[in-house]
Design a protein around this motif. Sequence first.
Motif, mmCIF file in Angstrom:
data_model
loop_
_atom_site.group_PDB
_atom_site.id
_atom_site.type_symbol
_atom_site.label_atom_id
_atom_site.label_comp_id
_atom_site.label_asym_id
_atom_site.label_seq_id
_atom_site.Cartn_x
_atom_site.Cartn_y
_atom_site.Cartn_z
ATOM 1 N N PHE A 133 0.812 -1.224 0.109
ATOM 2 C CA PHE A 133 0.008 -0.086 0.173
ATOM 3 C C PHE A 133 0.754 1.225 -0.108
ATOM 4 O O PHE A 133 0.637 2.167 -0.719
ATOM 5 N N PHE A 145 -5.295 -2.718 -7.483
ATOM 6 C CA PHE A 145 -5.424 -1.440 -7.496
ATOM 7 C C PHE A 145 -5.910 -0.929 -8.625
ATOM 8 O O PHE A 145 -5.492 -1.380 -9.883
ATOM 9 N N VAL A 199 -3.119 7.886 -4.044
ATOM 10 C CA VAL A 199 -4.521 7.154 -4.117
ATOM 11 C C VAL A 199 -5.629 7.978 -4.021
ATOM 12 O O VAL A 199 -5.785 8.852 -2.759
ATOM 13 N N THR A 226 -2.591 -8.016 -3.853
ATOM 14 C CA THR A 226 -3.347 -6.266 -3.768
ATOM 15 C C THR A 226 -3.560 -5.679 -5.231
ATOM 16 O O THR A 226 -2.739 -6.075 -6.107
ATOM 17 N N LEU A 234 -8.639 0.133 -4.116
ATOM 18 C CA LEU A 234 -7.210 -0.184 -3.697
ATOM 19 C C LEU A 234 -7.668 -1.440 -2.532
ATOM 20 O O LEU A 234 -8.326 -0.846 -1.461
#
Length: 238
Positions: free
Chosen positions: A29, A120, A38, A118, A44
């Motif tokens: 992150f 995004f 972000v 993860t 996310l």
Amino acid sequence: MSDVKFSVDTDSRSLLRVSIYGGKKKEVFESIERHLGVSEEAELYHTWVNVSAMKRLAFLFKGGVESAGGIIEIVCMFAVLVLLLALFAFWQLVIAIIVLVVLALFSGGAALKYLRGTFFSVPLDGVDLDAVEQLTKEQVIAGRFVNVAIDNAEKNIGPIASSSSKATRLFKTGIHVALLTATLFLVLEVAFRFLTEQWAFDVMILLIFGGAFFLGIALMDGGVVLRYQLGKKLSNQT
């Protein structure tokens, strides 16, 4: 099982999508926020399992529940949904884990990175593709698999992101082939046991499924080798 931080309406918009397999949530992150930022339009999240299949199951039953006329139809709909969710949970927590542990033995543990992802996505407008390259470089050097894609646009990603995505797609394809093979083999065995009261241990069946499983291993290891070579090359450049 997942941590949703932001959301975005993805209908017909040009999107940048970045998938990173492996690494702790906080570290990944922070890397994404440092390189790309972000915004409120971005999505996310980090998950230990593949939640997309679960979302598809919910979508399939959305219209069915709305159109169910009586209490019996609604009860039957929810009974089927509960059964499917139970089967999905069994597949995720038993079959998938066993297969990934076996694959880990053939990949030096790399297959276990697939367990921790993860994801995004952000509207492409204003995204610095050079920053995407730097993010990909950092994550690949750290030993992670990175896939970068652009939806609904003709822009091309950079050479680092392209090479990393190629390795990651090969890695994922191998795992998917192995998972599909193991799942079909289990279904065949259960069905054969139910119909004939014995297990299907025919040599030809074992050769076919065994060959398909080892094909998955070969594809996965190909992705592992490509990612390793890319990471080594990028490390030497720094």
